[in-house]
Design a protein around this motif. Structure first.
Motif, PDB file in Angstrom:
ATOM      1  N   GLY A  19      45.446  34.955  28.507  1.00  0.00           N
ATOM      2  CA  GLY A  19      46.159  34.113  27.547  1.00  0.00           C
ATOM      3  C   GLY A  19      45.209  33.474  26.548  1.00  0.00           C
ATOM      4  N   GLY A  20      45.685  32.421  25.879  1.00  0.00           N
ATOM      5  CA  GLY A  20      44.835  31.652  24.968  1.00  0.00           C
ATOM      6  C   GLY A  20      44.225  32.508  23.881  1.00  0.00           C
ATOM      7  N   TRP A  21      42.950  32.250  23.561  1.00  0.00           N
ATOM      8  CA  TRP A  21      42.347  32.965  22.434  1.00  0.00           C
ATOM      9  C   TRP A  21      42.122  34.428  22.767  1.00  0.00           C
ATOM     10  CZ3 TRP A  21      37.687  35.389  22.882  1.00  0.00           C
ATOM     11  CH2 TRP A  21      36.870  35.006  23.958  1.00  0.00           C
ATOM     12  N   THR A  53      44.407  48.177  29.562  1.00  0.00           N
ATOM     13  CA  THR A  53      43.274  47.264  29.693  1.00  0.00           C
ATOM     14  C   THR A  53      43.438  46.086  28.740  1.00  0.00           C
ATOM     15  OG1 THR A  53      41.924  49.181  30.172  1.00  0.00           O
ATOM     16  CG2 THR A  53      40.774  47.138  29.677  1.00  0.00           C
ATOM     17  N   LEU A  54      43.674  46.405  27.474  1.00  0.00           N
ATOM     18  CA  LEU A  54      43.847  45.338  26.479  1.00  0.00           C
ATOM     19  C   LEU A  54      44.996  44.417  26.856  1.00  0.00           C
ATOM     20  CD1 LEU A  54      43.394  47.170  23.060  1.00  0.00           C
ATOM     21  CD2 LEU A  54      42.054  45.254  23.921  1.00  0.00           C
ATOM     22  N   GLY A  55      46.144  45.032  27.196  1.00  0.00           N
ATOM     23  CA  GLY A  55      47.339  44.255  27.466  1.00  0.00           C
ATOM     24  C   GLY A  55      47.190  43.344  28.667  1.00  0.00           C
ATOM     25  N   VAL A  56      46.619  43.887  29.746  1.00  0.00           N
ATOM     26  CA  VAL A  56      46.478  43.073  30.955  1.00  0.00           C
ATOM     27  C   VAL A  56      45.498  41.936  30.710  1.00  0.00           C
ATOM     28  CG1 VAL A  56      45.627  43.078  33.323  1.00  0.00           C
ATOM     29  CG2 VAL A  56      47.138  44.897  32.552  1.00  0.00           C
ATOM     30  N   ILE A  57      44.399  42.243  29.998  1.00  0.00           N
ATOM     31  CA  ILE A  57      43.430  41.177  29.701  1.00  0.00           C
ATOM     32  C   ILE A  57      44.098  40.073  28.887  1.00  0.00           C
ATOM     33  CG2 ILE A  57      41.380  40.654  28.330  1.00  0.00           C
ATOM     34  CD1 ILE A  57      40.219  43.309  29.232  1.00  0.00           C
ATOM     35  N   GLY A  58      44.808  40.473  27.823  1.00  0.00           N
ATOM     36  CA  GLY A  58      45.467  39.472  26.979  1.00  0.00           C
ATOM     37  C   GLY A  58      46.509  38.693  27.742  1.00  0.00           C
ATOM     38  N   GLY A  59      47.332  39.401  28.510  1.00  0.00           N
ATOM     39  CA  GLY A  59      48.413  38.749  29.223  1.00  0.00           C
ATOM     40  C   GLY A  59      47.915  37.856  30.344  1.00  0.00           C
ATOM     41  N   TYR A  60      46.822  38.266  31.004  1.00  0.00           N
ATOM     42  CA  TYR A  60      46.353  37.501  32.148  1.00  0.00           C
ATOM     43  C   TYR A  60      45.586  36.264  31.711  1.00  0.00           C
ATOM     44  CZ  TYR A  60      44.177  36.305  36.564  1.00  0.00           C
ATOM     45  OH  TYR A  60      43.783  35.632  37.683  1.00  0.00           O
ATOM     46  N   ILE A 105      48.685  42.241  40.125  1.00  0.00           N
ATOM     47  CA  ILE A 105      49.356  42.429  38.834  1.00  0.00           C
ATOM     48  C   ILE A 105      49.651  43.900  38.562  1.00  0.00           C
ATOM     49  CG2 ILE A 105      49.028  42.215  36.340  1.00  0.00           C
ATOM     50  CD1 ILE A 105      47.840  39.500  36.870  1.00  0.00           C
ATOM     51  N   LEU A 106      48.634  44.750  38.628  1.00  0.00           N
ATOM     52  CA  LEU A 106      48.863  46.162  38.283  1.00  0.00           C
ATOM     53  C   LEU A 106      50.002  46.798  39.078  1.00  0.00           C
ATOM     54  CD1 LEU A 106      45.460  47.864  37.444  1.00  0.00           C
ATOM     55  CD2 LEU A 106      47.464  47.531  35.991  1.00  0.00           C
ATOM     56  N   PRO A 107      50.039  46.623  40.415  1.00  0.00           N
ATOM     57  CA  PRO A 107      51.132  47.272  41.150  1.00  0.00           C
ATOM     58  C   PRO A 107      52.509  46.776  40.714  1.00  0.00           C
ATOM     59  CG  PRO A 107      49.441  46.472  42.656  1.00  0.00           C
ATOM     60  CD  PRO A 107      49.114  45.936  41.315  1.00  0.00           C
ATOM     61  N   ASN A 108      52.566  45.558  40.176  1.00  0.00           N
ATOM     62  CA  ASN A 108      53.866  45.012  39.790  1.00  0.00           C
ATOM     63  C   ASN A 108      54.252  45.295  38.346  1.00  0.00           C
ATOM     64  OD1 ASN A 108      55.017  43.582  42.145  1.00  0.00           O
ATOM     65  ND2 ASN A 108      53.008  42.620  42.120  1.00  0.00           N
ATOM     66  N   ILE A 109      53.336  45.880  37.563  1.00  0.00           N
ATOM     67  CA  ILE A 109      53.744  46.246  36.207  1.00  0.00           C
ATOM     68  C   ILE A 109      53.765  47.766  36.052  1.00  0.00           C
ATOM     69  CG2 ILE A 109      52.788  44.116  35.264  1.00  0.00           C
ATOM     70  CD1 ILE A 109      50.585  45.809  33.993  1.00  0.00           C
ATOM     71  N   ARG A 131      52.136  38.840  31.684  1.00  0.00           N
ATOM     72  CA  ARG A 131      52.462  37.410  31.553  1.00  0.00           C
ATOM     73  C   ARG A 131      53.552  37.014  32.531  1.00  0.00           C
ATOM     74  NH1 ARG A 131      51.412  35.178  25.927  1.00  0.00           N
ATOM     75  NH2 ARG A 131      53.272  33.923  26.203  1.00  0.00           N
ATOM     76  N   GLN A 132      54.570  37.876  32.630  1.00  0.00           N
ATOM     77  CA  GLN A 132      55.658  37.582  33.561  1.00  0.00           C
ATOM     78  C   GLN A 132      55.159  37.514  34.993  1.00  0.00           C
ATOM     79  OE1 GLN A 132      58.971  40.264  33.449  1.00  0.00           O
ATOM     80  NE2 GLN A 132      59.524  39.647  31.380  1.00  0.00           N
ATOM     81  N   VAL A 133      54.419  38.575  35.375  1.00  0.00           N
ATOM     82  CA  VAL A 133      53.975  38.663  36.769  1.00  0.00           C
ATOM     83  C   VAL A 133      52.999  37.538  37.088  1.00  0.00           C
ATOM     84  CG1 VAL A 133      52.706  40.077  38.413  1.00  0.00           C
ATOM     85  CG2 VAL A 133      54.374  41.134  36.889  1.00  0.00           C
ATOM     86  N   ALA A 134      52.117  37.237  36.126  1.00  0.00           N
ATOM     87  CA  ALA A 134      51.070  36.247  36.396  1.00  0.00           C
ATOM     88  C   ALA A 134      51.651  34.865  36.658  1.00  0.00           C
ATOM     89  CB  ALA A 134      50.091  36.196  35.220  1.00  0.00           C
ATOM     90  N   SER A 135      52.874  34.629  36.181  1.00  0.00           N
ATOM     91  CA  SER A 135      53.465  33.305  36.386  1.00  0.00           C
ATOM     92  C   SER A 135      54.210  33.226  37.718  1.00  0.00           C
ATOM     93  CB  SER A 135      54.416  32.987  35.240  1.00  0.00           C
ATOM     94  OG  SER A 135      55.511  33.876  35.258  1.00  0.00           O
ATOM     95  N   ARG A 136      54.265  34.344  38.450  1.00  0.00           N
ATOM     96  CA  ARG A 136      54.999  34.322  39.713  1.00  0.00           C
ATOM     97  C   ARG A 136      54.209  33.611  40.806  1.00  0.00           C
ATOM     98  NH1 ARG A 136      57.542  39.562  39.129  1.00  0.00           N
ATOM     99  NH2 ARG A 136      58.967  39.225  37.397  1.00  0.00           N
TER     100      ARG A 136
END
Lengths: 305, 322, 277
Positions: free
Chosen positions: C104-106, C95-102, C188-192, C162-167
């Motif tokens: 971004g920013g602050w 949860t934390l990681g996807v929120i941060g990665g998706y 995103i989830l299915p791809n990570i 971050r990788q997937v979100a830029s695709r």
């Protein structure tokens, strides 16, 4: 460079203060601090008295401010259990753990770096596969079990090394080895993969095209680039080694910080626990800041930023 | 005059895949020899084979590479190391990653002189600075103290060229030296390479997929297809009178300003380069060639007409038919 | 060569599969009860040592309890701790990681700050303290470890997101008017998830080792439960004369963790995920 370091320092300071608050809250989370001191049979009045004496009846923020202000002056309170100042307890126990940690990380680097480099240069050979297997075995090894086995083998069967304590320097050998064992697989794998990447990099092809010697290609061009992440991870690993030394200190009956914390936790002596946890966190943050500094020195791209 | 580099029947294999299938090359002093072809045709592998820098897994199989009065195809690595960077030098496609990010330009240049010439630090720095100035790098003294990430792509490629020329090599191998650069920068680099070749009397082997580059700089052109040289001729002759259908297809695919009408499709060559296993026979282009017959599956002999060499069984008349 | 490359997956699947079978079926198959004491039969050596008996193939402990029965239950406890901890830490960390990665920013900066804080605290000491405060039980150990061990999930899912979100397909979904929720869950989830599976094995191994260490230090799974770490701690006073009393549970723990790590390595090669250091 300066901005990068300031950022790193600021983040470190923020992390420290957060851990400070968290460790304070953790120590106050159980309402039975005074009961611990007074003993289970104490009357309610006696407990209230102790609570008042220690200031435990005041609101939490006040307690925190009071505690933090004193901590800033090196006064970490008194141990309920040892009837001694926490700061002096830490001062006597810290050097042992520190020495253990330093020996362990040095040992880990001495073992892992050459093996990792060799495995990368011999990528895909039986040697490489064997090194990978050893790293895998190392990762699965419960450190307390390894410690006990080493005590049986080297202490009892062979009589080579002491089985407990650090009265002589030989006492450090087995515990340092056990602690190093945890870090070796991590550093080994990272060194290997870093070197494999570096040896495939375009700049290494350029170095070969320039007719440089194999030693210069491996040690100057490839290793320098592979070393950057290894430095960062080694610092983190030293932090983990120190924080996890409790297991090894208990196995080898070494009275360092970890042992002190373990004893204090078991007796509910929270000022000590809190101070040790805080100290380990501070050291960890310090190590990460230091590793940022070193990577900045190693990597001109960061240095210029 | 004997050529600086003479390659005979060079073959390189990656496992079962034959990447280079017996090519011949000869480059003289002061000559730019362009090796042209689509990606995957084996041109870069040929260049690396000449430098004996093939990656692991690639096998240099047969043939002779005559350079400096020796057959270097079988020279031990130690002796090769003495030649590389000294008598023969190479520059690469990716100036971004071909320089080591951890060391200054000065360090990466002077190490060549210290290795091959045994120069002291001061002398090496002086020579490196002079060479940077020679390749048109402004403020060369300052550049020596900079790191690769502080330089633009064009500057980095100039640094690569300067480093390659420090020991005044006889042969410069340039693998797509301008491909990764902006078009305006490309022109400058090509002009520099042409000047250097003329002034220093270099023999230059230039690998490219870009016929525009070839037109600008080549003296002699070899067109590669599926690991073979299908056509070889002096540059002017090749552009004026291509004899292989593949070369002709390549030339037709270039848009020429003024000649291409709006809405008209550019010519393309249908299909892709086939995978050539060892033992492949006949013309590799036959599946994509509009003139192919069953005879093209038989081994094709090389044909020579003056300086022009090509591998196609079609009679000269096919061009009029096309 | 390819046989050697497949070895981790095959071996890991075999070991982990065997461990799961043992954990599920073992207690039914072993004839002895793991808690029944028999002081007349203390330290019966394992069958292969002199004095061993087929009645207790792995011998008995200091209280005369059958070692095999305890070992089998110990593997079950370890796997339960590992699974619960991984599910819990996977939920928190991902949860934390996807929120941060998706986002971004602050938001990302805050997530990374939380991860830094988590890394800075000495995990064993904090876990010991929490278990002491709350009181030691299997549930407490599982929850404590799960609540502490999520940082690898957070780090890996953040960088993978971050990788997937830029695709381009994420941009396409965004343009097609998909909500953030459906992008995160559907794209995103299915791809990570292949990264997360590898992290899960790594974390499971770490959770099991950590739980064993806590039990060994006396603040983990409480006696008379036969946690593998606790078995070693209880037997270590006798190890000088009977090394097998610590060798057997230790080896079981070692092989179990090794099997999970091998499985993780094999899956990483198969799925192309990363362990995230």
């Amino acid at each position: 460079m300066l901005r990068f370091l300031l950022r790193s320092l600021l983040l470190g300071a923020l992390v420290c203060s957060t851990v400070l608050v968290a460790s304070f809250l953790l120590s106050r989370a159980s309402g039975n601090l005074a009961i611990n001191i007074a003993g289970p049979e104490a009357s309610a009045e006696a407990i209230a008295k102790i609570q008042h004496e220690l200031g435990l009846d005041r609101p939490l923020p006040v307690q925190f401010y009071d505690w933090a202000a004193r901590a800033a002056h090196g006064d970490l309170g008194r141990s309920f259990l040892f009837h001694e100042k926490v700061s002096s307890l830490i001062a006597t126990h810290f050097p042992v753990t520190f020495r253990l940690g330093v020996f362990a990380i040095v040992l880990a680097l001495v073992v892992a770096l050459p093996l990792g480099i060799a495995a990368a240069l011999l990528e895909g050979t039986m040697f490489d596969i064997a090194i990978g297997a050893v790293a895998l075995l190392g990762q699965a090894m419960p450190s307390f079990w390894l410690g006990l086995l080493l005590i049986i083998w080297f202490g009892i069967d062979l009589h080579w090394l002491p089985i407990a304590g650090v009265e002589t320097w030989t006492g450090y050998i087995l515990p340092s080895f056990v602690l190093a064992f945890v870090a070796i697989p991590v550093i080994l794998r990272l060194t290997r993969s870093g070197m494999v990447d570096a040896m495939r990099a375009d700049y290494v092809r350029t170095a070969r095209a320039k007719g440089l010697s194999r030693a210069s290609i491996v040690l100057k061009h490839a290793l320098r680039n592979a070393a950057m992440p290894v430095v960062a991870v080694s610092a983190v690993q030293l932090g983990f080694i120190l924080g996890g030394s409790v297991v090894v200190e208990v196995v080898f009956n070494i009275h360092g910080l970890g042992y002190l914390a373990w004893e204090s936790i078991g007796k509910g002596d929270f000022p000590v626990v809190q101070a040790v946890v805080l100290l380990f966190s501070l050291i960890f943050v310090g190590l990460t800041v230091a590793s940022d500094l070193v990577s900045a020195l190693l990597d001109p791209r960061v240095r210029g930023a | 005059m004997s050529p600086v580099l003479e390659v005979r029947d060079l073959r390189v294999r990656f496992g079962a895949m034959a990447a280079v299938r017996g090519i011949d090359l000869a480059i003289e002093r002061g000559q730019t020899h362009c090796l042209v072809g689509e990606s995957g045709c084996g041109k870069s592998v040929s260049a690396l084979a000449v430098m004996r820098l093939l990656p692991r897994g690639a096998k240099l199989e047969a043939g002779a590479i005559r350079f400096a009065d020796e057959d270097i195809a079988r020279l031990p690595e130690r002796a090769m190391r003495r030649l590389r960077g000294d008598r023969m030098a190479m520059i690469f496609q990716e100036p971004m990653t071909s320089l080591n990010p951890a060391y200054t330009i000065g360090s990466q240049m002077t190490e060549v002189l210290r290795t091959h010439r045994g120069m002291g630090r001061a002398a090496a720095v002086e020579r490196a600075e002079a060479m940077l100035a020679r390749v048109g790098v402004s403020a060369p003294g300052m550049r020596l103290g900079q790191y690769p990430h502080q330089l633009s792509g064009g500057l980095r490629q100039r640094v690569m060229i300067a480093t390659a020329l420090l020991c005044e090599p006889d042969l410069l191998v340039a693998d797509e030296p301008t491909t990764a650069l902006d078009v305006t920068v490309q022109v400058g680099i090509l002009k520099l390479l042409a000047d250097l070749k003329r002034d220093l009397g270099l023999a230059m082997l230039l690998i490219t997929h870009d016929l525009g580059v070839v037109a600008r700089i080549a003296d002699v052109v070899s067109v590669m297809y599926a690991g073979e040289i299908v056509e070889h001729a002096p540059a002017g002759q090749l552009f004026a009178e291509p004899l292989h259908p593949y070369t002709r297809g390549l030339l037709r695919a270039i848009p020429v300003p003024g000649k291409v009408k709006r809405g008209e499709k550019l010519a393309t060559i249908p299909g892709i380069v086939p995978r050539t296993e060892a033992g492949f026979r006949g013309c590799a282009f036959r599946d994509r060639c509009g003139f192919a017959t069953y005879e093209c599956a038989e081994p094709i002999a090389a044909r020579v007409e003056g300086a022009h060499r090509w591998r196609c069984r079609l009679e000269a008349g096919w061009r009029e038919a096309a | 060569m390819s046989a050697i490359r497949r070895l981790p997956l095959v071996l890991g699947t075999a070991i982990a599969g065997f461990a799961v079978l043992v954990a599920i079926l073992g207690p039914m198959l072993v004839p002895h009860d793991p808690f029944t004491q028999n002081l007349a039969h203390r330290f019966v050596p394992p069958e292969w040592l002199p004095g061993g008996s087929p009645a207790h193939p792995f011998g008995t402990d200091q209280l005369g309890r059958d070692y095999l029965a305890r070992l089998v239950l110990g593997v079950r406890i370890s796997l339960m701790i590992g699974l619960t901890a991984v599910v819990l830490s996977g939920l928190i960390g991902t949860t934390l990681g996807v929120i941060g990665g998706y986002f971004g920013g602050w938001v990302d900066a805050v997530v990374m700050f939380i991860v830094s804080c988590r890394l800075a605290i000495p995990i064993i000491l904090v876990a010991l303290t929490v278990v002491f405060l709350v009181g030691s039980s299997l549930t407490v150990v599982m929850l404590t470890i799960g609540l502490l061990l999520w940082e690898r999930f957070a780090v890996v899912s953040r960088s993978a997101t971050r990788q997937v979100a830029s695709r381009d397909y994420v941009a396409a979904a965004w343009c097609a008017g998909c909500s953030r929720r459906s992008i995160v869950l559907g794209e995103i989830l299915p791809n990570i998830v292949h990264h997360l599976i590898v992290v899960a094995t790594v974390d499971m191994a770490i959770a099991i080792l950590l739980a064993a260490a806590l039990s060994f230090l006396g603040l983990g799974v409480p006696p008379p439960m036969p946690d593998l770490g606790l078995m070693i701690a209880e037997a270590k006073d006798y190890m000088f004369f009977k090394p097998w009393v610590i060798e057997i549970p230790g080896l079981a723990l070692f092989v179990l963790v090794l099997g999970i790590n091998l499985l993780g390595d094999g899956l990483r090669d198969l799925l192309g995920g990363e362990s995230g250091g």
